[in-house]
Write a protein that holds these residues in place. Structure first.
Motif, mmCIF file in Angstrom:
data_model
loop_
_atom_site.group_PDB
_atom_site.id
_atom_site.type_symbol
_atom_site.label_atom_id
_atom_site.label_comp_id
_atom_site.label_asym_id
_atom_site.label_seq_id
_atom_site.Cartn_x
_atom_site.Cartn_y
_atom_site.Cartn_z
ATOM 1 N N MET A 1 6.366 -1.242 14.314
ATOM 2 C CA MET A 1 5.714 -1.333 13.054
ATOM 3 C C MET A 1 4.573 -2.397 12.773
ATOM 4 O O MET A 1 5.093 -3.623 13.099
ATOM 5 C CB MET A 1 6.815 -1.136 12.026
ATOM 6 C CG MET A 1 6.475 -1.250 10.563
ATOM 7 S SD MET A 1 7.854 -1.734 9.236
ATOM 8 C CE MET A 1 8.470 -0.345 9.177
ATOM 9 N N ALA A 2 3.676 -2.008 12.244
ATOM 10 C CA ALA A 2 2.594 -3.130 12.137
ATOM 11 C C ALA A 2 2.915 -3.885 10.841
ATOM 12 O O ALA A 2 3.458 -3.448 10.072
ATOM 13 C CB ALA A 2 1.095 -2.398 11.882
ATOM 14 N N ARG A 3 2.670 -5.154 11.102
ATOM 15 C CA ARG A 3 2.959 -6.175 10.024
ATOM 16 C C ARG A 3 1.697 -6.340 9.210
ATOM 17 O O ARG A 3 0.693 -6.713 9.804
ATOM 18 C CB ARG A 3 3.442 -7.564 10.604
ATOM 19 C CG ARG A 3 3.594 -8.513 9.749
ATOM 20 C CD ARG A 3 4.385 -9.732 10.279
ATOM 21 N NE ARG A 3 3.808 -10.767 10.428
ATOM 22 C CZ ARG A 3 2.781 -11.771 9.915
ATOM 23 N NH1 ARG A 3 2.602 -11.789 9.000
ATOM 24 N NH2 ARG A 3 2.205 -12.784 9.998
ATOM 25 N N TYR A 4 1.777 -6.181 7.950
ATOM 26 C CA TYR A 4 0.304 -6.467 7.182
ATOM 27 C C TYR A 4 0.650 -7.672 6.323
ATOM 28 O O TYR A 4 1.655 -7.809 5.520
ATOM 29 C CB TYR A 4 0.452 -4.999 6.040
ATOM 30 C CG TYR A 4 -0.038 -3.796 6.907
ATOM 31 C CD1 TYR A 4 -1.495 -3.761 7.236
ATOM 32 C CD2 TYR A 4 0.841 -3.045 7.345
ATOM 33 C CE1 TYR A 4 -1.573 -2.498 7.848
ATOM 34 C CE2 TYR A 4 0.466 -1.976 8.110
ATOM 35 C CZ TYR A 4 -0.812 -1.577 8.349
ATOM 36 O OH TYR A 4 -1.369 -0.533 9.034
ATOM 37 N N ARG A 52 -11.974 -8.063 -6.593
ATOM 38 C CA ARG A 52 -11.710 -6.414 -6.765
ATOM 39 C C ARG A 52 -12.262 -5.778 -5.252
ATOM 40 O O ARG A 52 -11.456 -4.823 -4.773
ATOM 41 C CB ARG A 52 -12.930 -6.188 -7.801
ATOM 42 C CG ARG A 52 -12.798 -4.426 -8.036
ATOM 43 C CD ARG A 52 -11.739 -4.054 -8.201
ATOM 44 N NE ARG A 52 -10.559 -4.309 -9.462
ATOM 45 C CZ ARG A 52 -10.424 -3.824 -10.330
ATOM 46 N NH1 ARG A 52 -10.498 -2.573 -10.656
ATOM 47 N NH2 ARG A 52 -9.668 -4.605 -11.275
ATOM 48 N N VAL A 53 -13.064 -6.225 -4.686
ATOM 49 C CA VAL A 53 -13.589 -5.711 -3.574
ATOM 50 C C VAL A 53 -12.337 -5.826 -2.146
ATOM 51 O O VAL A 53 -11.961 -4.791 -1.613
ATOM 52 C CB VAL A 53 -14.717 -6.056 -2.773
ATOM 53 C CG1 VAL A 53 -15.031 -5.624 -1.566
ATOM 54 C CG2 VAL A 53 -16.083 -5.760 -3.685
ATOM 55 N N ARG A 58 -8.245 -3.851 1.357
ATOM 56 C CA ARG A 58 -7.249 -4.616 2.070
ATOM 57 C C ARG A 58 -6.350 -3.917 3.183
ATOM 58 O O ARG A 58 -5.912 -4.315 4.234
ATOM 59 C CB ARG A 58 -6.335 -5.188 1.014
ATOM 60 C CG ARG A 58 -5.270 -4.355 0.495
ATOM 61 C CD ARG A 58 -4.733 -5.236 -0.635
ATOM 62 N NE ARG A 58 -3.833 -6.196 -0.435
ATOM 63 C CZ ARG A 58 -3.174 -7.136 -1.058
ATOM 64 N NH1 ARG A 58 -3.290 -6.952 -2.477
ATOM 65 N NH2 ARG A 58 -2.728 -8.205 -0.717
ATOM 66 N N ARG A 59 -6.192 -2.542 2.945
ATOM 67 C CA ARG A 59 -5.453 -1.669 3.808
ATOM 68 C C ARG A 59 -6.169 -1.826 5.114
ATOM 69 O O ARG A 59 -5.593 -1.225 6.290
ATOM 70 C CB ARG A 59 -5.135 -0.376 3.208
ATOM 71 C CG ARG A 59 -4.174 -0.371 1.909
ATOM 72 C CD ARG A 59 -3.893 0.857 1.576
ATOM 73 N NE ARG A 59 -2.520 1.084 2.366
ATOM 74 C CZ ARG A 59 -1.541 2.155 1.942
ATOM 75 N NH1 ARG A 59 -2.001 2.686 0.970
ATOM 76 N NH2 ARG A 59 -0.812 2.497 2.998
ATOM 77 N N ASP A 63 -4.605 -7.812 9.241
ATOM 78 C CA ASP A 63 -4.507 -9.317 9.116
ATOM 79 C C ASP A 63 -4.654 -9.746 7.692
ATOM 80 O O ASP A 63 -4.451 -11.152 7.552
ATOM 81 C CB ASP A 63 -5.512 -9.939 10.316
ATOM 82 C CG ASP A 63 -5.056 -9.612 11.447
ATOM 83 O OD1 ASP A 63 -3.616 -9.581 11.950
ATOM 84 O OD2 ASP A 63 -5.786 -9.793 12.326
ATOM 85 N N GLY A 64 -5.050 -9.181 6.691
ATOM 86 C CA GLY A 64 -4.987 -9.633 5.256
ATOM 87 C C GLY A 64 -6.600 -9.836 4.773
ATOM 88 O O GLY A 64 -7.521 -9.836 5.780
#
Length: 89
Positions: A1-4, A52-53, A58-59, A63-64
């Motif tokens: 599972m990817a860590r976000y 806002r951008v 972000r998805r 890595d954020g």
């Protein structure tokens, strides 16, 4: 599972009205780069636009999304260090 990782985007406490074209333009630019710098005179809403951008894209960045304030940096040679510190590097 990817860590976000969520990054460091502060929560918005007021509504964001308009500027849809600027958000769309920034999103389009971010499709081809990992770093986007917003510039302009103080008080025009660069930070609010950046938040806002960042929320909008972000998805796409596992890595954020990170907001790095550089207004307080008076020496251009210290910008890279400021960014590295904000990212914990």
């Amino acid at each position: 599972m990817a860590r976000y990782v969520t990054g460091n985007l502060p929560a918005e406490v007021t509504s964001f009205v308009g500027r849809g074209s600027e958000v769309a333009a920034a999103r389009k630019l971010l499709a081809g780069t990992r770093l986007l710098t917003l510039t302009g005179p103080g008080g025009v809403g660069k930070t609010r636009l950046a938040r806002r951008v960042g929320e909008a894209v972000r998805r796409a960045f596992p890595d954020g999304v990170w907001l790095v304030e550089v207004a307080h940096v008076n020496d251009g040679a210290l910008v890279a260090l400021t960014v590295a510190q904000a990212l914990g590097l």
